[in-house]
Design an enzyme around this catalytic site. Structure first.
Site, mmCIF file in Angstrom:
data_model
loop_
_atom_site.group_PDB
_atom_site.id
_atom_site.type_symbol
_atom_site.label_atom_id
_atom_site.label_comp_id
_atom_site.label_asym_id
_atom_site.label_seq_id
_atom_site.Cartn_x
_atom_site.Cartn_y
_atom_site.Cartn_z
ATOM 1 N N ASP A 18 56.622 105.450 13.963
ATOM 2 C CA ASP A 18 56.771 104.915 12.600
ATOM 3 C C ASP A 18 56.433 105.943 11.527
ATOM 4 O O ASP A 18 56.032 105.594 10.415
ATOM 5 C CB ASP A 18 55.872 103.671 12.386
ATOM 6 C CG ASP A 18 56.040 102.649 13.489
ATOM 7 O OD1 ASP A 18 57.197 102.328 13.797
ATOM 8 O OD2 ASP A 18 55.028 102.196 14.049
ATOM 9 N N LYS A 21 60.624 109.035 10.665
ATOM 10 C CA LYS A 21 61.656 109.929 11.240
ATOM 11 C C LYS A 21 63.034 109.566 10.714
ATOM 12 O O LYS A 21 63.864 110.433 10.467
ATOM 13 C CB LYS A 21 61.660 109.809 12.769
ATOM 14 C CG LYS A 21 60.364 110.236 13.418
ATOM 15 C CD LYS A 21 60.376 109.961 14.907
ATOM 16 C CE LYS A 21 60.372 108.505 15.279
ATOM 17 N NZ LYS A 21 59.194 107.742 14.851
ATOM 18 N N GLY A 45 62.935 101.319 15.470
ATOM 19 C CA GLY A 45 63.446 100.677 14.260
ATOM 20 C C GLY A 45 63.391 101.653 13.116
ATOM 21 O O GLY A 45 62.374 101.782 12.453
ATOM 22 N N HIS A 46 64.465 102.404 12.916
ATOM 23 C CA HIS A 46 64.469 103.354 11.811
ATOM 24 C C HIS A 46 64.926 102.656 10.540
ATOM 25 O O HIS A 46 65.999 102.069 10.501
ATOM 26 C CB HIS A 46 65.445 104.494 12.090
ATOM 27 C CG HIS A 46 64.938 105.447 13.123
ATOM 28 N ND1 HIS A 46 63.608 105.697 13.307
ATOM 29 C CD2 HIS A 46 65.597 106.230 13.996
ATOM 30 C CE1 HIS A 46 63.472 106.593 14.276
ATOM 31 N NE2 HIS A 46 64.655 106.921 14.715
ATOM 32 N N GLN A 226 59.885 106.576 18.565
ATOM 33 C CA GLN A 226 58.432 106.431 18.770
ATOM 34 C C GLN A 226 57.707 107.732 18.395
ATOM 35 O O GLN A 226 58.201 108.469 17.562
ATOM 36 C CB GLN A 226 58.105 105.996 20.207
ATOM 37 C CG GLN A 226 58.508 104.566 20.515
ATOM 38 C CD GLN A 226 59.839 104.458 21.210
ATOM 39 O OE1 GLN A 226 60.229 105.325 21.955
ATOM 40 N NE2 GLN A 226 60.551 103.383 20.974
HETATM 41 P P1 GDP Z 1 60.510 105.751 11.884
HETATM 42 O O1 GDP Z 1 60.666 104.824 13.031
HETATM 43 O O2 GDP Z 1 59.684 106.939 12.200
HETATM 44 O O3 GDP Z 1 61.803 106.098 11.225
HETATM 45 O O4 GDP Z 1 59.668 104.987 10.799
HETATM 46 P P2 GDP Z 1 59.952 103.559 10.167
HETATM 47 O O5 GDP Z 1 61.325 103.538 9.610
HETATM 48 O O6 GDP Z 1 59.510 102.473 11.071
HETATM 49 O O7 GDP Z 1 58.870 103.542 9.036
HETATM 50 C C1 GDP Z 1 58.955 104.319 8.008
HETATM 51 C C2 GDP Z 1 58.842 103.425 6.787
HETATM 52 O O8 GDP Z 1 58.271 104.180 5.779
HETATM 53 C C3 GDP Z 1 60.188 102.963 6.266
HETATM 54 O O9 GDP Z 1 60.070 101.717 5.671
HETATM 55 C C4 GDP Z 1 60.517 104.015 5.233
HETATM 56 O O10 GDP Z 1 61.355 103.576 4.202
HETATM 57 C C5 GDP Z 1 59.162 104.307 4.696
HETATM 58 N N1 GDP Z 1 58.992 105.670 4.223
HETATM 59 C C6 GDP Z 1 59.465 106.816 4.760
HETATM 60 N N2 GDP Z 1 59.050 107.869 4.037
HETATM 61 C C7 GDP Z 1 58.285 107.362 3.036
HETATM 62 C C8 GDP Z 1 57.539 107.937 1.981
HETATM 63 O O11 GDP Z 1 57.475 109.141 1.797
HETATM 64 N N3 GDP Z 1 56.835 107.086 1.167
HETATM 65 C C9 GDP Z 1 56.855 105.748 1.332
HETATM 66 N N4 GDP Z 1 56.145 104.996 0.495
HETATM 67 N N5 GDP Z 1 57.540 105.165 2.328
HETATM 68 C C10 GDP Z 1 58.234 105.962 3.156
#
Ligand code: GDP
Length: 430
Positions: A18, A21, A45-46, A226
């Site tokens: 999370d 990515k 879940g991106h 992950q």
């Molecule tokens: P992933 O699985 O690594 O892609 O991560 P997720 O998508 O589950 O979680 C990332 C969450 O953080 C998403 O809701 C993104 O929109 C949000 N996000 C990503 N980068 C940033 C950031 O720089 N600031 C904030 N506030 N939210 C972010």
């Protein structure tokens, strides 16, 4: 990150998942010819934000949102064909042209309806968190050489035998959990036969396709799911996922050789989160946990589960830099810390007068440790509008500089908000 010496780049999570990515892959995909997923399944879940629109992608690589980018699901992924096509249909409804741009490896293992049933029933009897999407049972069948691959759909007789065997095994598992539910071969075959033509129309030898693309000088983004600390070998076992989430998994899970991968970008939050049980050495107390969870909207994209939160742990990230061979870091969610008056970084774990600076293989070694913290002044100003390093407050730069020094890896990107444009690229230093 893409330049004349980096044409194939792997993006991995360098904490417990999370990390954001999805956003990095989305930004980098603009310059990629291919985006390829290499492990995990529909449990990823991106979340990607484009303008005001929010899309959560579970199986389709995030590159699909960029017209012209080809997307592939590699052999290391366990593929749920039912939800894959639900996702594709949603994208098409949103106006995304998927035609001729999405491929799945014919070697990828299929998540069967019975894997999901076993996963849900076993969740109650295991302490390991599961999203109930059949990922664990599917990987178990793969390793036990009982799995069913996309290419098996080409052979109806073989498929029937494999399904019957898989169902028999699933029913043993269900009985052992005391469940009255049973899997059914006829139902499973009906589902597969319905989906087979569509799935086979996008099935390909993805390893060969990527190999040819690499040889032809294409730019390739390998998208991890992950995080490194959830890796089956290098994570906090047994509180891990069933696949190789680290950069090495990208070679195995796509079918290209490790020497074809030029660089690895690790994504980390400016703090730490994890979902479910298992060690989280820098975990906040309840009040602070609640505060940062709200500020960072730390609820699972797939399950809605609240994430556990803590300070940035340099021991964890330095370990991730090592096991992934990271070339650079992307620090996300810096803006989440904007309102805090003091911010801490964990530099080691103290126990019995000793300081542990390397992340241990045995998680029991973390019992009773006290994180050693370095404290920083908060910047208490919004970073959301920063587009270059010099736009950031001095206190935020000091915090990032210290992270870089402690984890021994340069920071290349800093993300300061959910939107695609809320990111700054740090110039490479001499
Ligand atoms: P992933 O699985 O690594 O892609 O991560 P997720 O998508 O589950 O979680 C990332 C969450 O953080 C998403 O809701 C993104 O929109 C949000 N996000 C990503 N980068 C940033 C950031 O720089 N600031 C904030 N506030 N939210 C972010």
């Amino acid at each position: 990150m893409f330049d004349s010496s980096t044409r194939t780049l792997v993006v991995v999570g360098a904490q417990w998942g999370d990390e954001g990515k999805g956003k990095l892959v989305d930004v980098l995909a603009e310059r990629a010819d291919w985006v390829v997923r290499y492990q995990g399944g529909a449990n990823a879940g991106h979340t990607v934000h484009i303008g005001d629109r929010q899309t959560v992608l579970h199986q389709v690589p995030s590159g699909i949102l960029h017209p012209g980018v080809r997307c592939a699901i590699g052999n290391g992924v366990v593929l749920d064909p039912e939800t894959l096509f639900d996702e594709v249909d949603e994208l098409v409804k949103d106006g995304v042209d998927v035609n001729g741009r999405l491929y799945v490896s014919d070697r990828a293992h299929l998540v069967m309806p019975y894997h999901k049933r076993v996963d849900k029933q076993s969740a109650a009897s295991k302490a390991i968190g599961t999203t109930g999407r059949g990922i664990g049972p599917c990987y178990e069948d793969k390793v036990a050489r009982r799995g069913i691959r996309v290419l098996d759909l080409r052979h109806p007789e073989r498929l029937q035998t494999l399904v019957e065997r898989g169902v028999a095994h699933a029913n043993q598992a269900l009985a052992s959990f005391g469940s009255a539910k049973r899997a059914d071969a006829e139902y499973t075959l009906a589902v597969l036969n319905r989906l087979a033509p569509r799935l086979l129309s996008i099935a390909d030898d993805v390893g060969l396709a990527i190999h040819r693309a690499v040889k032809g000088g294409a730019t390739i983004l390998l998208e991890g799911a992950q995080g490194s600390l959830l890796d089956i070998d290098h994570g906090t076992y047994p509180y891990v996922t069933s696949s190789s989430t680290t950069a090495g998994g990208a070679a195995i899970g796509t079918g290209i050789g490790p020497r074809s991968i030029d660089a690895a970008l690790g994504v980390v939050k400016a703090y730490t989160t994890r979902v479910g049980s298992g060690p989280l050495p820098t975990e906040y107390d309840e009040a602070m946990g609640e505060r940062v969870r709200k500020l960072g909207n730390e609820f699972g994209a797939t399950t809605g589960r609240p994430r556990r939160c803590g300070w940035f742990d340099a021991v964890v990230v330095r370990y991730a830099v090592r096991v992934n061979g990271l070339s650079a870091l992307a620090v996300t969610k810096l803006d989440v810390l904007d309102t805090l008056d003091r911010i801490a970084l964990c530099t080691g774990y103290e126990f019995g007068g000793e300081v542990m600076e390397e992340f241990p293989g045995d998680i029991a070694a973390l019992d009773g440790i006290a994180p050693r913290y370095e404290w920083f002044d908060g910047w208490q100003t919004s970073t959301a509008g920063a587009r270059k390093l010099s736009d950031l407050p001095a206190a935020a730069r000091a915090y990032l500089d210290r992270i870089e020094a402690l984890v021994e890896c340069p920071i290349r990107y800093v993300s300061v908000g959910t939107r695609r444009d809320q990111i700054l690229e740090v110039e490479q230093r001499g």
